[in-house]
Design an enzyme around this catalytic site. Sequence first.
Site, PDB file in Angstrom:
ATOM      1  N   ALA A   1       0.869  -1.254   0.072  1.00 34.57           N
ATOM      2  CA  ALA A   1      -0.053   0.030  -0.014  1.00 34.57           C
ATOM      3  C   ALA A   1       0.781   1.218  -0.064  1.00 34.57           C
ATOM      4  CB  ALA A   1      -0.978   0.105   1.173  1.00 34.57           C
TER       5      ALA A   1
ATOM      6  N   ASP B   1       0.516   3.427  -5.212  1.00 35.78           N
ATOM      7  CA  ASP B   1      -0.564   3.924  -5.801  1.00 35.78           C
ATOM      8  C   ASP B   1      -1.683   4.328  -5.071  1.00 35.78           C
ATOM      9  OD1 ASP B   1      -2.616   4.507  -7.708  1.00 35.78           O
ATOM     10  OD2 ASP B   1      -2.640   2.417  -8.610  1.00 35.78           O
TER      11      ASP B   1
ATOM     12  N   ASN C   1       9.049   8.469   5.623  1.00 41.23           N
ATOM     13  CA  ASN C   1       7.898   9.207   5.028  1.00 41.23           C
ATOM     14  C   ASN C   1       7.086   9.802   6.286  1.00 41.23           C
ATOM     15  OD1 ASN C   1       4.938   8.282   4.576  1.00 41.23           O
ATOM     16  ND2 ASN C   1       6.246   6.323   4.703  1.00 41.23           N
TER      17      ASN C   1
ATOM     18  N   GLY D   1       1.325  11.384   5.465  1.00 40.02           N
ATOM     19  CA  GLY D   1      -0.070  12.086   6.022  1.00 40.02           C
ATOM     20  C   GLY D   1      -1.408  11.430   5.321  1.00 40.02           C
TER      21      GLY D   1
ATOM     22  N   SER E   1      -0.746   3.566  10.100  1.00 37.36           N
ATOM     23  CA  SER E   1       0.120   4.800   9.444  1.00 37.36           C
ATOM     24  C   SER E   1       0.400   5.279  10.690  1.00 37.36           C
ATOM     25  CB  SER E   1      -0.590   5.397   8.425  1.00 37.36           C
ATOM     26  OG  SER E   1      -0.687   4.605   7.430  1.00 37.36           O
TER      27      SER E   1
ATOM     28  N   THR F   1       5.174   1.026   8.628  1.00 32.67           N
ATOM     29  CA  THR F   1       6.665   1.628   8.869  1.00 32.67           C
ATOM     30  C   THR F   1       6.749   1.704  10.358  1.00 32.67           C
ATOM     31  OG1 THR F   1       5.486   3.773   8.570  1.00 32.67           O
ATOM     32  CG2 THR F   1       6.848   2.934   6.649  1.00 32.67           C
TER      33      THR F   1
ATOM     34  N   GLY G   1      11.344  -4.326   4.157  1.00 31.54           N
ATOM     35  CA  GLY G   1      12.749  -4.669   3.696  1.00 31.54           C
ATOM     36  C   GLY G   1      12.686  -5.854   2.870  1.00 31.54           C
TER      37      GLY G   1
ATOM     38  N   TYR H   1       7.576  -2.424  -1.327  1.00 29.26           N
ATOM     39  CA  TYR H   1       7.387  -0.901  -1.663  1.00 29.26           C
ATOM     40  C   TYR H   1       9.045  -0.307  -1.994  1.00 29.26           C
ATOM     41  CZ  TYR H   1       5.838   3.986  -1.629  1.00 29.26           C
ATOM     42  OH  TYR H   1       5.616   5.146  -2.034  1.00 29.26           O
TER      43      TYR H   1
HETATM   44  C1  LIG Z   1       6.285   6.874   0.557  1.00 30.02           C
HETATM   45  C2  LIG Z   1       5.453   5.887   1.564  1.00 30.02           C
HETATM   46  C3  LIG Z   1       3.893   5.773   1.525  1.00 30.02           C
HETATM   47  C4  LIG Z   1       3.164   4.738   2.254  1.00 30.02           C
HETATM   48  N1  LIG Z   1       1.827   4.889   2.250  1.00 30.02           N
HETATM   49  C5  LIG Z   1       1.173   3.792   2.693  1.00 30.02           C
HETATM   50  C6  LIG Z   1      -0.051   3.762   3.015  1.00 30.02           C
HETATM   51  O1  LIG Z   1      -0.828   4.716   2.413  1.00 30.02           O
HETATM   52  N2  LIG Z   1      -0.723   2.769   3.391  1.00 30.02           N
HETATM   53  C7  LIG Z   1      -0.145   1.803   4.119  1.00 30.02           C
HETATM   54  O2  LIG Z   1      -0.715   0.699   4.623  1.00 30.02           O
HETATM   55  N3  LIG Z   1       1.072   1.834   4.116  1.00 30.02           N
HETATM   56  C8  LIG Z   1       1.913   2.818   3.496  1.00 30.02           C
HETATM   57  N4  LIG Z   1       3.232   2.707   3.300  1.00 30.02           N
HETATM   58  C9  LIG Z   1       3.950   1.568   4.175  1.00 30.02           C
HETATM   59  C10 LIG Z   1       4.254   0.429   2.976  1.00 30.02           C
HETATM   60  O3  LIG Z   1       3.050  -0.177   2.425  1.00 30.02           O
HETATM   61  C11 LIG Z   1       5.009  -0.753   3.650  1.00 30.02           C
HETATM   62  O4  LIG Z   1       4.295  -1.319   4.826  1.00 30.02           O
HETATM   63  C12 LIG Z   1       6.499  -0.231   4.224  1.00 30.02           C
HETATM   64  O5  LIG Z   1       6.814   0.872   3.456  1.00 30.02           O
HETATM   65  C13 LIG Z   1       7.430  -1.121   4.397  1.00 30.02           C
HETATM   66  O6  LIG Z   1       7.882  -1.979   3.243  1.00 30.02           O
HETATM   67  P1  LIG Z   1       9.033  -1.829   2.397  1.00 30.02           P
HETATM   68  O7  LIG Z   1      10.237  -1.759   3.561  1.00 30.02           O
HETATM   69  O8  LIG Z   1       9.140  -2.811   1.270  1.00 30.02           O
HETATM   70  O9  LIG Z   1       9.108  -0.384   1.929  1.00 30.02           O
HETATM   71  C14 LIG Z   1       4.040   3.792   2.764  1.00 30.02           C
HETATM   72  C15 LIG Z   1       5.424   3.541   2.613  1.00 30.02           C
HETATM   73  C16 LIG Z   1       6.173   4.644   1.803  1.00 30.02           C
HETATM   74  C17 LIG Z   1       7.612   4.447   1.768  1.00 30.02           C
END
Ligand SMILES: Cc1cc2nc3c(=O)[nH]c(=O)nc-3n(C[C@H](O)[C@H](O)[C@H](O)COP(=O)(O)O)c2cc1C
Length: 332
Positions: free
Chosen positions: A57, A60, A105, A108, A164, A230, A276, A297
């Site tokens: 998530a 997009d 990030n 918001g 979040s 995060t 990660g 992501y």
């Molecule tokens: C810029 C950014 C925006 C994100 N927006 C959302 C969001 O709207 N909803 C959500 O559940 N997680 C959001 N996430 C968290 C990611 O879905 C994911 O849980 C987190 O980044 C850990 O995965 P990764 O290490 O592969 O990035 C966001 C992460 C990033 C970096």
Amino acid sequence: MIPSIAHKFLRLLPPEDAHKAGLRLVKLLRPGKVELPEGIQLKTWLGRLAPPIGLAAGFDKTGESVAHLSGLGFGYLVAGSVTLNPRPGNKKPRVVRRRGEALVNAMGLPNPGIEVFARNLSLGVPLAGVPVVASIAGSDPLEIVACYERLRGVVAGVEVNLSSPSLRDAAMIWSEERFSRLVELLASVKWCPLALKIPPLARTELRSHVLRAVKIWVDRGFESITAVNTLPVSEARLSTGFGGLSGRPLNPYMLETLRELGRLVGGNCEINAVGGIFTAEDALQAFRLGASTVQIYTALTYRGPRVVRQIVAELTNMLASRGARSLEEILP
Ligand SMILES: Cc1cc2nc3c(=O)[nH]c(=O)nc-3n(C[C@H](O)[C@H](O)[C@H](O)COP(=O)(O)O)c2cc1C
């Protein structure tokens, strides 16, 4: 496929501009059929997925790009998070890079609101066999359920994001009384598989609340947990002064959360591991700890649009070197 030179150029831009430009480039691609090796699939909360790798998530947020993103090799896509009403999000800068393939990030939760989001999703047709999940967020059970109902018939599943770092009143929504109310409301109108997205357990002051909520979720028979969102950290370069850490440094927190989930609900619900995941070895480690899908992501921003195919190719080689024909054969 976006040439790696374009990806290198994107890395020179501030992260939010790079993201926007990357999505525009992805939209120029004509999604072609992705050939998948048969063994790279698992049984998941969305049925059998090949590969069991999803877009996490937040990538997009408007639901406008699912058709094109499905051409990158994902087995499923999570669009959103979306809230009932549109939100502008926080002031910029709201995303920064950190050393060690990480991002912080504080977006918001900017999004166009459920009406526009649902319309966008119904217009974009992803490649056949790539289910779309909507991530819905909020702190009021009634608002969350209103989003859920609006998505009826539009998506294959819904991920409820209560984790979040930018959600106000987060503590309240995880309280036993409010969370149980949310679960009962969802159960009364349930029409598709549901996942609950949780924060990393080791570092949340809400730990005991989240553990209790997971138990309530699973005991109610809901299908899935997505771990993790995060990790809250201070970051002076962001307008807010703090944000959520993602990418490589989040990985140990995610793995620790999977271990705890294994002890708490092991076998009774499907787990999506996110945090990660950059390589096949990372994915395999999560599968071994009980996850049936992984989501990505930050790796997409650092490694570029080929990252899913690279992971699938590495997994295929791993199977071949062990003389196995499917992922299931090499998992406990
Ligand atoms: C810029 C950014 C925006 C994100 N927006 C959302 C969001 O709207 N909803 C959500 O559940 N997680 C959001 N996430 C968290 C990611 O879905 C994911 O849980 C987190 O980044 C850990 O995965 P990764 O290490 O592969 O990035 C966001 C992460 C990033 C970096």
